[in-house]
Design an enzyme around this catalytic site. Structure first.
Site: not given
Ligand code: DGY
Length: 324
Positions: A238, A267, A286
């Site tokens: 993240r 994002e 992402h």
């Molecule tokens: C997750 O599955 O957490 C990926 O980063 C997609 O949000």
């Protein structure tokens, strides 16, 4: 009467068919446009269940959602959920672990390779028509094979990354984690290190921790100061786990060699973001888990969690803080 369920993003036909067998369904069907806050609030007031992705669900929303029993996110990360509020209002929350591990690990390897060998940058160079007949050492990158991979956060995805790095690239592996992982140590000769030691030692640093209060800003100015000028940072966890301002400075001032990033503070990344001006980055939107196959699997997993919860069973992927 079937329970009313709201889905906050377009879904595959197969997922929709499955959900429609069990629920009266409303789907927000506009690709690339988030469901507006007002509509989300209204839908959650009406629904017994919701399927969402990266959508903030907080105490305010839950307080008004009197019929809501479960929210299922199509993601493994659930930092968008205020888990204390879910606890307070007695709403279940589920996520989609396991099904995306290999796919995210593939992308991490892609970012490792691209950042080390400067693939994204060289792609731009050719597209701009700047390829010169003589080899230009200013475009040389760095080897990945036989170097040291440092994983921060050795969970399931971290382990898949290690397997690829070890078996495919014969890398040495060091890791830092809240708990030691004896199996990973045994299977891949991975060595546990304290965070600072890992940062000083690793050639490629991969951040794989979930976003929590403790991990916010985990890698910042001090940590970049410990890394080698030849090192590469990859973040597919993240954005806020890495202090973005400090990262931009470290890349600009060549405190580190390059970064491969799939996640960001904001994002989509704003058009005037300083990262966009740097050559030594590979950026992806992402997309770690987003292949056709894995998205289908994640959706079906999220859908099954909804069905289980609304049938009164404990859903298979209930978020761990809500267990018991
Ligand atoms: C997750 O599955 O957490 C990926 O980063 C997609 O949000």
């Amino acid at each position: 009467m079937k329970p009313y369920v709201f889905v906050g993003h377009p879904i595959e036909r197969e997922t929709r068919d499955y959900l429609e067998q069990h629920f009266e369904l409303a789907v927000w069907n506009e690709p690339n446009k988030k469901v507006p806050a007002e509509r989300l609030r209204d839908e959650l007031q009406r629904a017994e269940g919701a399927m969402l992705t990266s959508t903030r669900v907080d105490a305010q929303l839950l307080a008004d959602a009197k019929k809501l029993k479960v929210v299922s996110t199509v993601s493994v990360g659930y930092d968008a959920f205020d888990i204390d509020a879910f606890q307070e209002y007695g709403v279940l929350a589920t996520h989609t672990p396991y099904v995306l591990d290999e796919t995210v690990a593939d992308l991490v390897l892609g970012l490792m390779i691209s950042s080390s060998r400067r693939i994204a940058e060289l792609h731009e160079y050719i597209k701009k028509g700047e390829w010169q007949p003589e080899p230009d050492s200013t475009f040389f990158g760095q080897d990945l094979h036989h170097r040291t991979l440092g994983i921060i956060g050795m969970g399931r995805i971290g382990e898949k990354v290690v397997r690829r790095a070890r078996l495919g690239f014969e890398m040495d592996v060091v890791y830092h984690n809240r708990r030691r992982q004896p199996e990973v140590e045994q299977n891949y000769e991975a060595r546990y290190m304290e965070l600072d030691d890992l940062l000083q030692h690793a050639d490629i640093v991969v951040v794989m921790v979930p976003l929590t209060e403790e991990t916010t800003g985990l890698i910042s100015t001090r940590e970049f100061g410990l890394m080698k000028p030849t090192s590469v940072l990859v973040n597919a966890a993240r954005g806020p786990v890495v202090d973005e301002g400090a990262l931009v400075t470290a890349l600009r001032e060549k405190q580190i060699f390059a970064a491969g990033l799939d996640v960001f503070d904001q994002e989509p990344l704003p058009a005037d973001h300083p990262l966009l001006l740097l050559d030594n980055v590979t950026l992806t939107p992402h997309i770690g888990s987003s292949t056709h196959e894995t998205t289908r699997e994640m959706e079906m997993c999220a859908a099954k969690n909804l069905v289980q919860a609304l049938q009164g069973d404990t859903p298979q992927d209930l978020i761990k803080e809500l267990k018991d």
